[in-house]
Motif scaffolding. Structure first.
Motif, PDB file in Angstrom:
ATOM      1  N   ARG A  11       5.680   0.886  -1.427  1.00  0.00           N
ATOM      2  CA  ARG A  11       4.964  -0.353  -1.126  1.00  0.00           C
ATOM      3  C   ARG A  11       3.450  -0.184  -1.204  1.00  0.00           C
ATOM      4  O   ARG A  11       2.728  -1.155  -1.433  1.00  0.00           O
ATOM      5  CB  ARG A  11       5.380  -0.905   0.231  1.00  0.00           C
ATOM      6  CG  ARG A  11       5.127  -0.006   1.405  1.00  0.00           C
ATOM      7  CD  ARG A  11       5.465  -0.671   2.750  1.00  0.00           C
ATOM      8  NE  ARG A  11       6.828  -1.129   2.826  1.00  0.00           N
ATOM      9  CZ  ARG A  11       7.174  -2.420   2.848  1.00  0.00           C
ATOM     10  NH1 ARG A  11       6.260  -3.367   2.798  1.00  0.00           N
ATOM     11  NH2 ARG A  11       8.436  -2.764   2.934  1.00  0.00           N
ATOM     12  N   THR A  12       2.944   1.053  -1.028  1.00  0.00           N
ATOM     13  CA  THR A  12       1.493   1.249  -1.087  1.00  0.00           C
ATOM     14  C   THR A  12       0.962   1.243  -2.513  1.00  0.00           C
ATOM     15  O   THR A  12      -0.252   1.293  -2.717  1.00  0.00           O
ATOM     16  CB  THR A  12       1.074   2.556  -0.393  1.00  0.00           C
ATOM     17  OG1 THR A  12       1.612   3.672  -1.105  1.00  0.00           O
ATOM     18  CG2 THR A  12       1.543   2.586   1.048  1.00  0.00           C
ATOM     19  N   ASP A  13       1.864   1.181  -3.504  1.00  0.00           N
ATOM     20  CA  ASP A  13       1.423   1.078  -4.898  1.00  0.00           C
ATOM     21  C   ASP A  13       1.259  -0.367  -5.346  1.00  0.00           C
ATOM     22  O   ASP A  13       0.932  -0.616  -6.511  1.00  0.00           O
ATOM     23  CB  ASP A  13       2.424   1.792  -5.818  1.00  0.00           C
ATOM     24  CG  ASP A  13       2.354   3.300  -5.680  1.00  0.00           C
ATOM     25  OD1 ASP A  13       1.245   3.815  -5.453  1.00  0.00           O
ATOM     26  OD2 ASP A  13       3.407   3.951  -5.789  1.00  0.00           O
ATOM     27  N   ILE A 173      21.423   7.548  -1.563  1.00  0.00           N
ATOM     28  CA  ILE A 173      20.684   6.868  -2.638  1.00  0.00           C
ATOM     29  C   ILE A 173      19.972   5.620  -2.114  1.00  0.00           C
ATOM     30  O   ILE A 173      18.817   5.359  -2.450  1.00  0.00           O
ATOM     31  CB  ILE A 173      21.622   6.500  -3.800  1.00  0.00           C
ATOM     32  CG1 ILE A 173      22.175   7.759  -4.459  1.00  0.00           C
ATOM     33  CG2 ILE A 173      20.881   5.642  -4.834  1.00  0.00           C
ATOM     34  CD1 ILE A 173      21.143   8.655  -5.086  1.00  0.00           C
ATOM     35  N   GLU A 174      20.640   4.831  -1.283  1.00  0.00           N
ATOM     36  CA  GLU A 174      20.038   3.581  -0.818  1.00  0.00           C
ATOM     37  C   GLU A 174      18.744   3.823  -0.049  1.00  0.00           C
ATOM     38  O   GLU A 174      17.814   3.018  -0.123  1.00  0.00           O
ATOM     39  CB  GLU A 174      21.035   2.799   0.042  1.00  0.00           C
ATOM     40  CG  GLU A 174      22.204   2.236  -0.753  1.00  0.00           C
ATOM     41  CD  GLU A 174      23.059   1.291   0.071  1.00  0.00           C
ATOM     42  OE1 GLU A 174      23.139   1.486   1.301  1.00  0.00           O
ATOM     43  OE2 GLU A 174      23.625   0.353  -0.517  1.00  0.00           O
ATOM     44  N   GLN A 175      18.666   4.940   0.682  1.00  0.00           N
ATOM     45  CA  GLN A 175      17.480   5.231   1.484  1.00  0.00           C
ATOM     46  C   GLN A 175      16.251   5.517   0.628  1.00  0.00           C
ATOM     47  O   GLN A 175      15.118   5.396   1.108  1.00  0.00           O
ATOM     48  CB  GLN A 175      17.753   6.421   2.412  1.00  0.00           C
ATOM     49  CG  GLN A 175      18.679   6.112   3.585  1.00  0.00           C
ATOM     50  CD  GLN A 175      20.124   5.877   3.164  1.00  0.00           C
ATOM     51  OE1 GLN A 175      20.601   6.520   2.228  1.00  0.00           O
ATOM     52  NE2 GLN A 175      20.811   4.962   3.847  1.00  0.00           N
ATOM     53  N   LEU A 176      16.460   5.890  -0.640  1.00  0.00           N
ATOM     54  CA  LEU A 176      15.323   6.177  -1.517  1.00  0.00           C
ATOM     55  C   LEU A 176      14.500   4.928  -1.815  1.00  0.00           C
ATOM     56  O   LEU A 176      13.322   5.028  -2.163  1.00  0.00           O
ATOM     57  CB  LEU A 176      15.813   6.772  -2.841  1.00  0.00           C
ATOM     58  CG  LEU A 176      16.378   8.188  -2.809  1.00  0.00           C
ATOM     59  CD1 LEU A 176      16.925   8.560  -4.175  1.00  0.00           C
ATOM     60  CD2 LEU A 176      15.315   9.183  -2.362  1.00  0.00           C
ATOM     61  N   PHE A 177      15.124   3.757  -1.670  1.00  0.00           N
ATOM     62  CA  PHE A 177      14.466   2.517  -2.066  1.00  0.00           C
ATOM     63  C   PHE A 177      14.148   1.668  -0.841  1.00  0.00           C
ATOM     64  O   PHE A 177      14.450   0.475  -0.776  1.00  0.00           O
ATOM     65  CB  PHE A 177      15.347   1.778  -3.076  1.00  0.00           C
ATOM     66  CG  PHE A 177      15.639   2.619  -4.289  1.00  0.00           C
ATOM     67  CD1 PHE A 177      14.682   2.812  -5.264  1.00  0.00           C
ATOM     68  CD2 PHE A 177      16.860   3.272  -4.419  1.00  0.00           C
ATOM     69  CE1 PHE A 177      14.937   3.613  -6.366  1.00  0.00           C
ATOM     70  CE2 PHE A 177      17.126   4.068  -5.512  1.00  0.00           C
ATOM     71  CZ  PHE A 177      16.157   4.243  -6.495  1.00  0.00           C
ATOM     72  N   ASP A 178      13.493   2.313   0.125  1.00  0.00           N
ATOM     73  CA  ASP A 178      13.090   1.647   1.361  1.00  0.00           C
ATOM     74  C   ASP A 178      11.625   1.250   1.354  1.00  0.00           C
ATOM     75  O   ASP A 178      11.100   0.747   2.344  1.00  0.00           O
ATOM     76  CB  ASP A 178      13.381   2.539   2.570  1.00  0.00           C
ATOM     77  CG  ASP A 178      12.688   3.903   2.475  1.00  0.00           C
ATOM     78  OD1 ASP A 178      11.930   4.134   1.508  1.00  0.00           O
ATOM     79  OD2 ASP A 178      12.922   4.743   3.373  1.00  0.00           O
ATOM     80  N   VAL A 180       9.174   3.318   1.178  1.00  0.00           N
ATOM     81  CA  VAL A 180       8.384   4.426   1.722  1.00  0.00           C
ATOM     82  C   VAL A 180       8.419   5.634   0.793  1.00  0.00           C
ATOM     83  O   VAL A 180       7.425   6.346   0.645  1.00  0.00           O
ATOM     84  CB  VAL A 180       8.899   4.815   3.127  1.00  0.00           C
ATOM     85  CG1 VAL A 180       8.124   6.012   3.666  1.00  0.00           C
ATOM     86  CG2 VAL A 180       8.776   3.630   4.080  1.00  0.00           C
ATOM     87  N   HIS A 181       9.563   5.860   0.144  1.00  0.00           N
ATOM     88  CA  HIS A 181       9.677   6.983  -0.769  1.00  0.00           C
ATOM     89  C   HIS A 181       8.872   6.733  -2.041  1.00  0.00           C
ATOM     90  O   HIS A 181       8.535   5.591  -2.370  1.00  0.00           O
ATOM     91  CB  HIS A 181      11.140   7.234  -1.116  1.00  0.00           C
ATOM     92  CG  HIS A 181      11.936   7.800   0.019  1.00  0.00           C
ATOM     93  ND1 HIS A 181      12.436   7.011   1.044  1.00  0.00           N
ATOM     94  CD2 HIS A 181      12.311   9.071   0.305  1.00  0.00           C
ATOM     95  CE1 HIS A 181      13.091   7.775   1.900  1.00  0.00           C
ATOM     96  NE2 HIS A 181      13.024   9.028   1.486  1.00  0.00           N
ATOM     97  N   ALA A 182       8.578   7.816  -2.753  1.00  0.00           N
ATOM     98  CA  ALA A 182       7.773   7.740  -3.968  1.00  0.00           C
ATOM     99  C   ALA A 182       8.478   8.467  -5.108  1.00  0.00           C
ATOM    100  O   ALA A 182       9.563   9.044  -4.927  1.00  0.00           O
ATOM    101  CB  ALA A 182       6.392   8.342  -3.716  1.00  0.00           C
TER     102      ALA A 182
END
Length: 296
Positions: A11-13, A173-178, A180-182
Protein backbone atom coordinates in the motif's frame (compact mmCIF):
# COMPACT_ATOMS: atom_id res chain seq x y z
CA UNK A 1 -5.86 14.67 -16.79
CA UNK A 2 -6.09 11.36 -14.93
CA UNK A 3 -3.33 8.74 -14.65
CA UNK A 4 -4.12 5.33 -13.15
CA UNK A 5 -1.09 3.32 -12.05
CA UNK A 6 0.09 -0.23 -12.64
CA UNK A 7 0.20 -3.22 -10.31
CA UNK A 8 1.44 -2.66 -6.76
CA UNK A 9 1.11 -5.03 -3.80
CA UNK A 10 2.36 -2.82 -0.95
CA UNK A 11 0.00 0.00 0.00
CA UNK A 12 2.94 2.39 0.51
CA UNK A 13 3.71 2.17 -3.22
CA UNK A 14 0.45 3.97 -4.06
CA UNK A 15 0.70 7.51 -5.49
CA UNK A 16 -0.43 9.23 -2.28
CA UNK A 17 2.37 7.63 -0.27
CA UNK A 18 5.10 8.47 -2.81
CA UNK A 19 7.76 6.20 -1.33
CA UNK A 20 9.54 6.32 -4.67
CA UNK A 21 8.91 8.00 -8.00
CA UNK A 22 7.49 5.10 -9.98
CA UNK A 23 3.77 5.32 -9.17
CA UNK A 24 3.60 9.12 -9.19
CA UNK A 25 6.25 9.89 -11.85
CA UNK A 26 3.83 9.91 -14.81
CA UNK A 27 1.49 12.33 -13.04
CA UNK A 28 4.45 14.65 -12.40
CA UNK A 29 5.34 14.39 -16.08
CA UNK A 30 1.85 15.49 -17.11
CA UNK A 31 1.85 18.25 -14.50
CA UNK A 32 5.20 19.51 -15.83
CA UNK A 33 3.60 19.63 -19.28
CA UNK A 34 1.00 22.04 -17.93
CA UNK A 35 -1.93 19.80 -17.02
CA UNK A 36 -3.81 19.51 -13.75
CA UNK A 37 -2.82 15.92 -13.06
CA UNK A 38 -4.49 13.46 -10.68
CA UNK A 39 -3.22 9.97 -9.80
CA UNK A 40 -5.71 8.06 -7.63
CA UNK A 41 -4.94 5.34 -5.13
CA UNK A 42 -7.07 2.29 -5.75
CA UNK A 43 -9.18 1.00 -2.87
CA UNK A 44 -7.06 -0.63 -0.19
CA UNK A 45 -3.93 1.27 -1.26
CA UNK A 46 -2.29 4.21 0.49
CA UNK A 47 -4.18 4.90 3.72
CA UNK A 48 -7.39 3.33 2.42
CA UNK A 49 -8.90 0.60 4.61
CA UNK A 50 -9.03 -3.07 3.76
CA UNK A 51 -7.24 -5.15 1.12
CA UNK A 52 -6.89 -3.98 -2.46
CA UNK A 53 -9.43 -5.52 -4.89
CA UNK A 54 -6.87 -6.15 -7.64
CA UNK A 55 -8.03 -5.73 -11.26
CA UNK A 56 -11.53 -4.76 -10.18
CA UNK A 57 -12.54 -2.24 -12.83
CA UNK A 58 -15.68 -0.94 -11.04
CA UNK A 59 -13.74 0.12 -7.92
CA UNK A 60 -10.82 1.44 -9.98
CA UNK A 61 -13.32 3.61 -11.85
CA UNK A 62 -14.95 5.00 -8.72
CA UNK A 63 -11.53 5.71 -7.17
CA UNK A 64 -10.54 7.74 -10.23
CA UNK A 65 -13.88 9.58 -10.29
CA UNK A 66 -13.64 10.41 -6.59
CA UNK A 67 -10.20 11.97 -7.01
CA UNK A 68 -11.38 14.02 -9.99
CA UNK A 69 -14.21 15.36 -7.86
CA UNK A 70 -11.82 16.11 -5.00
CA UNK A 71 -9.53 17.93 -7.42
CA UNK A 72 -12.43 20.03 -8.66
CA UNK A 73 -13.19 21.08 -5.10
CA UNK A 74 -9.54 21.79 -4.34
CA UNK A 75 -8.54 23.68 -7.50
CA UNK A 76 -10.33 26.98 -6.66
CA UNK A 77 -8.27 27.25 -3.47
CA UNK A 78 -5.21 27.62 -5.71
CA UNK A 79 -6.88 30.12 -8.01
CA UNK A 80 -7.63 27.59 -10.74
CA UNK A 81 -10.70 26.03 -12.31
CA UNK A 82 -10.61 22.62 -13.94
CA UNK A 83 -11.74 22.03 -17.51
CA UNK A 84 -14.72 19.73 -17.84
CA UNK A 85 -12.91 17.54 -20.38
CA UNK A 86 -10.61 14.96 -18.82
CA UNK A 87 -7.61 13.52 -20.64
CA UNK A 88 -7.45 9.89 -19.51
CA UNK A 89 -4.44 7.59 -19.41
CA UNK A 90 -2.98 4.80 -17.29
CA UNK A 91 -0.49 1.95 -17.44
CA UNK A 92 -0.91 -1.84 -17.28
CA UNK A 93 -3.53 -2.43 -14.55
CA UNK A 94 -4.14 1.29 -14.94
CA UNK A 95 -4.65 0.86 -18.68
CA UNK A 96 -7.90 -1.02 -18.16
CA UNK A 97 -8.71 1.31 -15.25
CA UNK A 98 -8.30 4.18 -17.74
CA UNK A 99 -10.67 2.66 -20.28
CA UNK A 100 -13.12 2.00 -17.45
CA UNK A 101 -12.93 5.63 -16.35
CA UNK A 102 -13.29 6.85 -19.93
CA UNK A 103 -16.41 4.75 -20.39
CA UNK A 104 -17.90 6.20 -17.19
CA UNK A 105 -17.12 9.78 -18.23
CA UNK A 106 -18.52 9.21 -21.72
CA UNK A 107 -21.68 7.78 -20.18
CA UNK A 108 -22.30 10.82 -18.01
CA UNK A 109 -21.60 9.10 -14.68
CA UNK A 110 -20.30 12.41 -13.34
CA UNK A 111 -22.42 15.55 -13.60
CA UNK A 112 -19.46 17.79 -14.44
CA UNK A 113 -16.60 15.92 -16.05
CA UNK A 114 -16.63 14.60 -19.60
CA UNK A 115 -14.18 12.54 -21.63
CA UNK A 116 -11.66 14.72 -23.48
CA UNK A 117 -9.30 12.06 -24.87
CA UNK A 118 -8.15 8.53 -24.10
CA UNK A 119 -4.60 7.18 -24.37
CA UNK A 120 -4.08 4.07 -22.20
CA UNK A 121 -0.67 2.39 -22.12
CA UNK A 122 -0.07 -1.39 -22.25
CA UNK A 123 -3.42 -2.28 -20.78
CA UNK A 124 -4.62 -5.88 -20.30
CA UNK A 125 -7.92 -5.42 -22.12
CA UNK A 126 -8.37 -9.14 -22.91
CA UNK A 127 -7.06 -10.96 -19.85
CA UNK A 128 -8.90 -14.21 -20.52
CA UNK A 129 -7.56 -14.79 -24.02
CA UNK A 130 -4.30 -12.85 -24.02
CA UNK A 131 -2.93 -12.92 -20.44
CA UNK A 132 -4.02 -16.12 -18.71
CA UNK A 133 -2.77 -18.42 -21.52
CA UNK A 134 0.78 -17.05 -21.20
CA UNK A 135 0.89 -16.06 -17.54
CA UNK A 136 2.80 -19.19 -16.59
CA UNK A 137 5.52 -18.36 -19.12
CA UNK A 138 6.41 -15.05 -17.48
CA UNK A 139 9.52 -14.77 -15.36
CA UNK A 140 9.19 -15.71 -11.66
CA UNK A 141 7.91 -14.32 -9.37
CA UNK A 142 5.79 -12.33 -11.84
CA UNK A 143 4.12 -15.48 -13.20
CA UNK A 144 3.04 -16.89 -9.87
CA UNK A 145 2.67 -13.43 -8.29
CA UNK A 146 0.12 -12.20 -10.83
CA UNK A 147 -1.78 -15.50 -10.66
CA UNK A 148 -1.94 -15.60 -6.88
CA UNK A 149 -2.83 -11.90 -6.61
CA UNK A 150 -5.70 -12.33 -9.05
CA UNK A 151 -7.13 -15.46 -7.43
CA UNK A 152 -6.87 -14.14 -3.87
CA UNK A 153 -8.36 -10.75 -4.70
CA UNK A 154 -11.19 -12.07 -6.84
CA UNK A 155 -12.07 -14.74 -4.30
CA UNK A 156 -12.75 -11.95 -1.80
CA UNK A 157 -15.04 -10.31 -4.35
CA UNK A 158 -16.60 -13.24 -6.19
CA UNK A 159 -16.03 -16.40 -4.10
CA UNK A 160 -14.24 -18.49 -6.69
CA UNK A 161 -12.96 -21.09 -4.18
CA UNK A 162 -13.94 -22.26 -0.68
CA UNK A 163 -10.53 -22.79 0.93
CA UNK A 164 -7.05 -21.65 -0.17
CA UNK A 165 -6.01 -25.30 -0.30
CA UNK A 166 -8.59 -25.83 -3.05
CA UNK A 167 -6.42 -23.87 -5.49
CA UNK A 168 -3.00 -23.37 -3.84
CA UNK A 169 -0.41 -26.04 -3.11
CA UNK A 170 1.48 -23.62 -0.86
CA UNK A 171 0.25 -22.43 2.54
CA UNK A 172 0.04 -18.76 3.48
CA UNK A 173 -0.55 -17.36 -0.02
CA UNK A 174 -3.50 -15.15 0.94
CA UNK A 175 -1.46 -13.39 3.64
CA UNK A 176 1.03 -12.17 1.01
CA UNK A 177 -1.61 -9.83 -0.41
CA UNK A 178 -2.53 -7.90 2.73
CA UNK A 179 -1.06 -4.61 1.50
CA UNK A 180 1.91 -4.90 3.87
CA UNK A 181 4.10 -7.42 2.06
CA UNK A 182 6.35 -6.36 -0.81
CA UNK A 183 7.99 -7.86 -3.89
CA UNK A 184 10.87 -9.56 -2.03
CA UNK A 185 8.32 -11.35 0.17
CA UNK A 186 6.68 -12.80 -2.93
CA UNK A 187 10.04 -13.89 -4.30
CA UNK A 188 10.84 -15.67 -1.03
CA UNK A 189 7.47 -17.36 -0.63
CA UNK A 190 6.17 -18.15 -4.10
CA UNK A 191 7.39 -21.17 -6.07
CA UNK A 192 8.89 -20.51 -9.51
CA UNK A 193 6.18 -22.18 -11.61
CA UNK A 194 2.40 -22.43 -11.69
CA UNK A 195 2.41 -26.21 -11.38
CA UNK A 196 4.13 -25.83 -8.00
CA UNK A 197 1.80 -23.01 -6.92
CA UNK A 198 -1.56 -24.41 -7.99
CA UNK A 199 -3.54 -27.55 -7.36
CA UNK A 200 -5.17 -29.35 -10.27
CA UNK A 201 -8.33 -27.35 -9.52
CA UNK A 202 -6.35 -24.10 -9.55
CA UNK A 203 -4.67 -24.94 -12.82
CA UNK A 204 -8.02 -25.87 -14.37
CA UNK A 205 -9.42 -22.51 -13.29
CA UNK A 206 -6.62 -20.64 -15.07
CA UNK A 207 -6.67 -22.88 -18.15
CA UNK A 208 -10.46 -22.91 -18.54
CA UNK A 209 -12.22 -20.22 -16.45
CA UNK A 210 -15.75 -21.11 -15.41
CA UNK A 211 -18.44 -19.92 -13.02
CA UNK A 212 -17.86 -16.71 -11.03
CA UNK A 213 -14.26 -16.48 -12.24
CA UNK A 214 -15.33 -16.47 -15.89
CA UNK A 215 -18.06 -13.94 -15.14
CA UNK A 216 -15.58 -11.61 -13.42
CA UNK A 217 -13.17 -11.91 -16.34
CA UNK A 218 -15.99 -10.92 -18.69
CA UNK A 219 -16.53 -7.72 -16.70
CA UNK A 220 -12.82 -6.92 -16.62
CA UNK A 221 -12.41 -7.55 -20.36
CA UNK A 222 -15.33 -5.34 -21.41
CA UNK A 223 -13.86 -1.87 -20.87
CA UNK A 224 -13.48 -1.32 -24.62
CA UNK A 225 -16.86 -2.76 -25.60
CA UNK A 226 -20.42 -1.51 -25.59
CA UNK A 227 -19.72 2.23 -25.64
CA UNK A 228 -18.80 4.84 -28.22
CA UNK A 229 -16.09 7.40 -27.41
CA UNK A 230 -16.92 10.89 -28.71
CA UNK A 231 -13.33 12.01 -28.20
CA UNK A 232 -9.91 11.15 -29.68
CA UNK A 233 -8.67 7.65 -28.77
CA UNK A 234 -5.34 5.96 -29.26
CA UNK A 235 -3.85 2.85 -27.70
CA UNK A 236 -0.17 2.87 -26.72
CA UNK A 237 1.88 -0.32 -26.72
CA UNK A 238 5.45 -1.59 -26.75
CA UNK A 239 5.99 -4.09 -29.53
CA UNK A 240 8.45 -6.06 -27.41
CA UNK A 241 6.34 -6.12 -24.23
CA UNK A 242 6.98 -9.46 -22.52
CA UNK A 243 3.78 -9.30 -20.45
CA UNK A 244 1.12 -7.62 -22.59
CA UNK A 245 0.74 -9.26 -25.99
CA UNK A 246 -0.39 -7.25 -29.04
CA UNK A 247 -3.73 -9.07 -28.99
CA UNK A 248 -4.88 -7.04 -26.00
CA UNK A 249 -4.66 -3.84 -28.00
CA UNK A 250 -5.98 -5.16 -31.30
CA UNK A 251 -9.00 -6.60 -29.45
CA UNK A 252 -9.68 -3.20 -27.90
CA UNK A 253 -9.17 -1.44 -31.23
CA UNK A 254 -11.59 -3.84 -32.94
CA UNK A 255 -14.23 -3.26 -30.26
CA UNK A 256 -14.05 0.49 -30.85
CA UNK A 257 -14.05 -0.03 -34.63
CA UNK A 258 -17.28 -2.01 -34.29
CA UNK A 259 -18.83 1.18 -32.88
CA UNK A 260 -17.46 3.29 -35.75
CA UNK A 261 -14.55 4.71 -33.72
CA UNK A 262 -11.04 4.78 -35.19
CA UNK A 263 -8.54 4.16 -32.39
CA UNK A 264 -4.96 4.25 -33.61
CA UNK A 265 -2.28 1.98 -32.14
CA UNK A 266 0.99 3.68 -31.28
CA UNK A 267 4.18 1.71 -30.57
CA UNK A 268 6.21 3.67 -28.01
CA UNK A 269 9.35 1.57 -28.54
CA UNK A 270 11.16 -1.15 -26.67
CA UNK A 271 12.90 0.57 -23.79
CA UNK A 272 14.06 -1.97 -21.19
CA UNK A 273 13.72 -0.76 -17.59
CA UNK A 274 14.75 -2.98 -14.69
CA UNK A 275 14.95 -5.86 -17.12
CA UNK A 276 11.41 -5.35 -18.41
CA UNK A 277 10.11 -3.94 -21.69
CA UNK A 278 6.67 -3.80 -20.08
CA UNK A 279 7.95 -1.34 -17.47
CA UNK A 280 9.77 0.56 -20.20
CA UNK A 281 6.43 1.02 -21.97
CA UNK A 282 5.26 3.12 -19.03
CA UNK A 283 8.19 5.51 -19.39
CA UNK A 284 8.10 5.83 -23.17
CA UNK A 285 4.30 5.74 -23.35
CA UNK A 286 3.99 8.51 -20.77
CA UNK A 287 6.33 10.80 -22.69
CA UNK A 288 4.55 10.07 -25.95
CA UNK A 289 1.09 10.56 -24.45
CA UNK A 290 2.09 13.85 -22.82
CA UNK A 291 3.23 15.14 -26.20
CA UNK A 292 -0.01 14.00 -27.83
CA UNK A 293 -2.20 15.55 -25.13
CA UNK A 294 -0.40 18.85 -25.78
CA UNK A 295 -1.65 18.80 -29.39
CA UNK A 296 -5.34 18.52 -28.46
Amino acid sequence: MSYTHGTEINRTDAPSMWRDGWAVGPALTYASAGFAAVAPDYLGMGLGPGPHPYLDVPSETTAALDLLRAAREFAPRTGHKLDRKVLVTGFSQGGTAATGLARALAGGTDEWFRLGALSPIAGAYDARRELLPIIGDLEPPINTGYTAYLLVSWNRLHHIYDQPSDVFEVDGIEQLFDGVHAGPDLADKLPPTLDLLLTDEGEALIDNPTGPFAAALAVHDATCTGWTPRAPVRLVVSGGDEQIRPGHTTTCQAAFAARGVRASIVDAGDLVFNGSTHLGANIMGTADTARWFRTL
